[in-house]
Design an enzyme around this catalytic site. Structure first.
Site, PDB file in Angstrom:
ATOM      1  N   LYS A 181      -0.582   7.819  -5.832  1.00 38.94           N
ATOM      2  CA  LYS A 181      -0.138   8.046  -7.207  1.00 38.94           C
ATOM      3  C   LYS A 181      -0.815   9.295  -7.807  1.00 38.94           C
ATOM      4  O   LYS A 181      -1.665   9.904  -7.164  1.00 38.94           O
ATOM      5  CB  LYS A 181      -0.421   6.786  -8.040  1.00 38.94           C
ATOM      6  CG  LYS A 181       0.187   5.502  -7.425  1.00 38.94           C
ATOM      7  CD  LYS A 181       1.701   5.438  -7.550  1.00 38.94           C
ATOM      8  CE  LYS A 181       2.404   4.457  -6.624  1.00 38.94           C
ATOM      9  NZ  LYS A 181       2.197   3.048  -6.874  1.00 38.94           N
TER      10      LYS A 181
HETATM   11  C1  PLP Z   1       2.484   1.557  -6.534  1.00 44.57           C
HETATM   12  C2  PLP Z   1       3.418   0.726  -7.347  1.00 44.57           C
HETATM   13  C3  PLP Z   1       3.069  -0.532  -7.888  1.00 44.57           C
HETATM   14  C4  PLP Z   1       1.835  -1.310  -7.491  1.00 44.57           C
HETATM   15  O1  PLP Z   1       0.677  -0.673  -7.532  1.00 44.57           O
HETATM   16  P1  PLP Z   1      -0.569  -1.081  -6.615  1.00 44.57           P
HETATM   17  O2  PLP Z   1      -1.673  -0.370  -7.308  1.00 44.57           O
HETATM   18  O3  PLP Z   1      -0.287  -0.570  -5.249  1.00 44.57           O
HETATM   19  O4  PLP Z   1      -0.718  -2.552  -6.663  1.00 44.57           O
HETATM   20  C5  PLP Z   1       3.953  -1.151  -8.746  1.00 44.57           C
HETATM   21  N1  PLP Z   1       5.146  -0.601  -9.039  1.00 44.57           N
HETATM   22  C6  PLP Z   1       5.531   0.565  -8.505  1.00 44.57           C
HETATM   23  C7  PLP Z   1       6.868   1.110  -8.874  1.00 44.57           C
HETATM   24  C8  PLP Z   1       4.695   1.254  -7.627  1.00 44.57           C
HETATM   25  O5  PLP Z   1       5.105   2.390  -7.063  1.00 44.57           O
END
Ligand code: PLP
Length: 385
Positions: A181
Site C-alpha cells: 500500500k
Molecule cells: C489490502 C486491503 C485490505 C486489507 O488490508 P490488510 O492490511 O492486508 O489486512 C482491505 N481491503 C482492500 C481493498 C485491500 O486492498
C-alpha cells in the site's frame, strides 16, 4: 525479477523503528497515539484509531456501525475479500454491487440494485486508488445506513469531496498499511471518523471489548465496591492492537506519503504514454478534474479477455516481470458459494472486467528503465512491437 509491488523504506524509517526498540514501550503506547494523531490531522478528522491490520480495521468499523447477525452489508464485487469478510465475521450476509465499466468503482446506481431493507452498512471501495464519489451514495442510503469507505487503495488521494479519509459523507474510512500500500507499517490499519462515539467503540473493540472509563461502566458501583482495578468487558472484542514498533514505522512513512503518491502518478503517466494506442489494450480510468488518483494499482484491460491475458501474464513472467490479477469477483470464491449461495455471473460488469484485467508493476521505486522494459514486453506480446 521486477515485482508487481514493493515497499519504499529508507534510513529514517529504520531509525524510527530502532528508537522504539531502545525505549520502554513495545506494544500499543505513545508511538501509536502519535501515529493516530498524525493520521487524523492529515485526513482532517478528529479521530483516527490504529489496528493490527486493515482487515482488523474493517472488522472493527462494521462492528462500530452496529452490524450483527441477521443484518446485511454491501460492498463491491471487485475488491479484496476482506471488504466482504468483515460482515460475515459478525454474522451478517455480504451482498455485492456491480462496478461501473467507466470507473471500475461501485456507484449509487450499482449499490441501489443490491440494497435490501436489512442492509446496515455499505462499504464502497476506492478501487486501485481512484476515489469514488460518496455524496450520491449518502443520498441513496440516507442517514440510517452506515457508510464505511474501504480506502485501503487510496490513502493520499483526494476528490472534489476532499482528502480520502476525511469522511465528508461517510461514517468511517479504513486504510491498510500492508507493504503493497501507499505507506506501510509492515502490518497495520487505521480507521478515521468524525464521530466520537464510533471512535470509542472502535478502541474498545480493539482491546477485547473492555471498558476502563468509570463514566461508561454498566455497573458503576463496581469501581467503588471492588477497587480501582475494576473494569468491564462489555462486548466480544479482539486483540487488534497495533504495536509501537509498527506505529513508529507507519508514522515515519506518513511523512513520505505525498512523495510516494507523486511517484506512483509519475509511473502511471509513463505507462499511459508508453502503452497508448495498442490494439486491444485498455488503460485504466482517469480521475476527473479535482481528483488525485493514488495509483495503488495500474491495471490494464485486455479486450479479448482471458486467453490473451494468460499469454501476456506468461510472456511478462518469462521476462522476469511479475504481474497480478486484482481481483477474482469475491462472490466466486468457494466460501461465498457454499456459505451464501453465490456463483459466477452475479455481476456482469465485474465478470467482464475480471476476464481481461492485469495489474502491471507499480510502486515508487520502479525505475524508468524497468518501466520501459515492461512497456516493451507488453508491446511485443500484443503484436505491437
Ligand atoms: C489490502 C486491503 C485490505 C486489507 O488490508 P490488510 O492490511 O492486508 O489486512 C482491505 N481491503 C482492500 C481493498 C485491500 O486492498
Amino acid at each position: 525479477m521486477i515485482p508487481y509491488s514493493k515497499q519504499s523504506l529508507d534510513a529514517d524509517d529504520r531509525a524510527a523503528v530502532a528508537a522504539v526498540l531502545e525505549g520502554d514501550w513495545l506494544t500499543q503506547g505513545p508511538a501509536v497515539s502519535g501515529f493516530e494523531q498524525a493520521v487524523a490531522t492529515r485526513c482532517g478528522v478528529p479521530h483516527a484509531v490504529a489496528f493490527s491490520s486493515g482487515t482488523a480495521a474493517l472488522h472493527a468499523a462494521v462492528f462500530a456501525a452496529g452490524v450483527g447477525p441477521g443484518d446485511e452489508i454491501v460492498t463491491s464485487a471487485i475488491t479484496f475479500a476482506a471488504s466482504a469478510n468483515c460482515g460475515a465475521y459478525l454474522g451478517a450476509r455480504p451482498r455485492f454491487a456491480d462496478i461501473e465499466p467507466e470507473t471500475w468503482n461501485v456507484s449509487a446506481a450499482t449499490l441501489e440494485a443490491a440494497m435490501t431493507p436489512r442492509v446496515k452498512a455499505v462499504i464502497p471501495v476506492h478501487f486501485a486508488g481512484l476515489p469514488a464519489p460518496i455524496e450520491p451514495i449518502r443520498e441513496l442510503v440516507g442517514p440510517d445506513v452506515a457508510i464505511v469507505e474501504d480506502a485501503a487503495h487510496a490513502l493520499g488521494g483526494y476528490s472534489g469531496e476532499g482528502e480520502v479519509g476525511s469522511c465528508a459523507h461517510a461514517d468511517m474510512a479504513i486504510f491498510s498499511l500492508h507493504p503493497t500500500k501507499a505507506i506501510t507499517s509492515a502490518e497495520g490499519g487505521v480507521v478515521t471518523t468524525r464521530d466520537a462515539a464510533m471512535a470509542e467503540r472502535l478502541a474498545v473493540f480493539r482491546h477485547h471489548g473492555m471498558v476502563r472509563d468509570p463514566d461508561r461502566f454498566v455497573h458503576p458501583e463496581g469501581a467503588g465496591d471492588e477497587g480501582p482495578w475494576y473494569h468491564e468487558q462489555q462486548y466480544l472484542g479482539f486483540n487488534y492492537r497495533l504495536s509501537d514498533v509498527h506505529a513508529a514505522l507507519g508514522n515515519s512513512q506518513l511523512g513520505k506519503l505525498d512523495d510516494h503518491v507523486a511517484a506512483r502518478n509519475a509511473v502511471a503517466t509513463r505507462y499511459r504514454e508508453g502503452l497508448d494506442g495498442i490494439e486491444g489494450l485498455g488503460l485504466p480510468p482517469q480521475p476527473g478534474g479535482e481528483a488525485l488518483h493514488a495509483y495503488h494499482l495500474f491495471v490494464v484491460h485486455l479486450r479479448e479477455g482471458t486467453a490473451r491475458r494468460l499469454e501476456l501474464y506468461q510472456r511478462l513472467l518469462e521476462n522476469e516481470i511479475r504481474t497480478q490479477v486484482h481481483y477474482i469477483p469475491v462472490y466466486r470464491h468457494p466460501y461465498y458459494r457454499s456459505a451464501f449461495g453465490y456463483g459466477p455471473g452475479l455481476c456482469p460488469e465485474a465478470e467482464r472486467y475480471y476476464a481481461g484485467c492485469l495489474s502491471l508493476p507499480c510502486y515508487p521505486d520502479l525505475t524508468p528503465a524497468e518501466q520501459d522494459r515492461v512497456i516493451e514486453v507488453v508491446r511485443e506480446a500484443m503484436g505491437d512491437g
